[in-house]
Design a protein around this motif. Structure first.
Motif, mmCIF file in Angstrom:
data_model
loop_
_atom_site.group_PDB
_atom_site.id
_atom_site.type_symbol
_atom_site.label_atom_id
_atom_site.label_comp_id
_atom_site.label_asym_id
_atom_site.label_seq_id
_atom_site.Cartn_x
_atom_site.Cartn_y
_atom_site.Cartn_z
ATOM 1 N N VAL A 106 0.856 -1.191 0.000
ATOM 2 C CA VAL A 106 0.000 0.000 0.000
ATOM 3 C C VAL A 106 0.891 1.239 0.000
ATOM 4 O O VAL A 106 1.710 1.428 0.897
ATOM 5 N N LEU A 107 0.710 2.077 -1.015
ATOM 6 C CA LEU A 107 1.549 3.263 -1.176
ATOM 7 C C LEU A 107 0.768 4.571 -1.046
ATOM 8 O O LEU A 107 1.365 5.645 -1.160
ATOM 9 N N ASP A 108 -0.528 4.497 -0.825
ATOM 10 C CA ASP A 108 -1.346 5.716 -0.814
ATOM 11 C C ASP A 108 -1.831 6.099 0.583
ATOM 12 O O ASP A 108 -2.819 6.803 0.723
ATOM 13 N N GLU A 109 -1.148 5.633 1.628
ATOM 14 C CA GLU A 109 -1.450 6.060 2.995
ATOM 15 C C GLU A 109 -0.274 6.871 3.531
ATOM 16 O O GLU A 109 0.883 6.534 3.272
ATOM 17 N N PRO A 110 -0.548 7.929 4.302
ATOM 18 C CA PRO A 110 0.555 8.751 4.820
ATOM 19 C C PRO A 110 1.313 8.094 5.955
ATOM 20 O O PRO A 110 2.500 8.353 6.161
ATOM 21 N N SER A 166 9.076 -3.787 2.959
ATOM 22 C CA SER A 166 7.823 -4.042 2.250
ATOM 23 C C SER A 166 7.290 -5.433 2.562
ATOM 24 O O SER A 166 6.089 -5.621 2.809
ATOM 25 N N HIS A 172 5.575 0.035 3.559
ATOM 26 C CA HIS A 172 4.155 -0.280 3.421
ATOM 27 C C HIS A 172 3.373 0.720 4.264
ATOM 28 O O HIS A 172 3.748 1.017 5.402
ATOM 29 N N ARG A 173 2.325 1.309 3.675
ATOM 30 C CA ARG A 173 1.377 2.154 4.397
ATOM 31 C C ARG A 173 2.010 3.412 4.991
ATOM 32 O O ARG A 173 1.545 3.915 6.021
ATOM 33 N N SER A 213 3.992 7.243 3.501
ATOM 34 C CA SER A 213 4.487 8.023 2.371
ATOM 35 C C SER A 213 5.984 8.260 2.523
ATOM 36 O O SER A 213 6.545 8.180 3.625
#
Length: 240
Positions: A29-33, A128, A189-190, A192
């Motif tokens: 998951v790459l779209d969580e800060p 990761s 993971h998770r 930014s």
């Protein structure tokens, strides 16, 4: 200290290990800060090896993110479950690291690995891999840039430059001490990349490496020394 059995489902070949990486990589998951720096808990994980005895020791050390005081720690020791292959080092470390994390007395929060996340030839380093398996937010902070290119950041603490695979930014070279060699931060993971760098700076108030890494490194070395004594033929202590 937890003793880890040899994993029954470990990959037997390089091809099988790469197939596992391919299957898991799509779950990153790459779209969580990620959690805000300086809040909650943050855990460092690290490993040490005794190649002669085929042993690996892992440590997990949890700090209060605001004070950087230790609130929990755990270790695990097991047999090395995969040969040394560049790009596949996670398979040597994951079983004992997972066991150490599972032995903690509380939630680990953000996990900081002494290694790589996306800054990996197959874009799936230990940070990761560990993040996908546990669901935890993870960051990789490495001592060297692997094979990737970067421009030297400015000399001031907090300066950064992209870590590049061609035109792709896979991480950042981050200066944590004035005029001292940078560390190399990548998303696991998770979290930014901006937040991963902010966490790294919050964890380096005095030294180049994060406090999480420094403390986990010291603990896993002690655990390995104790395990080596127990496994010595002249030891008075039985193997666990």
């Amino acid at each position: 200290m937890t003793t880890v059995p040899m994993p029954a489902d470990r990959p037997a070949t390089e091809e099988q290990a790469r197939a596992v990486q391919d299957a898991l990589r799509g779950r990153v998951v790459l779209d969580e800060p990620g959690p805000p720096p300086g809040t909650g808990r943050v855990t460092g994980v690290d490993v040490a090896y005794d190649d002669e005895r085929d042993l690996v020791a892992a440590a997990a050390v949890t700090l209060d993110a605001a004070t950087l005081e230790v609130v929990a720690e755990a270790t695990a020791v097991g047999r090395v479950s995969f040969p040394y292959v560049p790009g596949l080092l996670a398979f040597r470390e994951i079983p004992t690291v997972l066991a150490a994390l599972d032995s903690l007395s509380g939630p680990p929060g953000l996990v900081v690995c002494d290694g790589y996340g996306l800054a990996h030839p197959r874009r799936f380093g230990l940070a990761s891999h560990l993040g996908v398996l546990t669901g935890l937010p993870t960051v990789g902070v490495a001592k060297n840039p692997f094979t990737f290119a970067y421009d030297d950041p400015a000399r001031q603490r907090g300066s950064a430059s992209p870590l590049l695979a061609g035109d792709e930014e896979v991480g950042r070279a981050l200066r944590t001490r004035d005029a001292v060699k940078p560390v190399f931060v990548s998303v696991g993971h998770r979290v930014s990349l901006d937040n991963a760098c902010a966490h790294t700076l919050a964890l380096t108030p005095r030294y180049r490496l994060p406090e999480t890494t420094r403390r986990a490194d010291a603990l896993c070395r002690r655990a390995l020394q104790e395990a080596t004594i127990r496994h010595s033929p002249t030891s008075r202590y039985p193997e666990s």
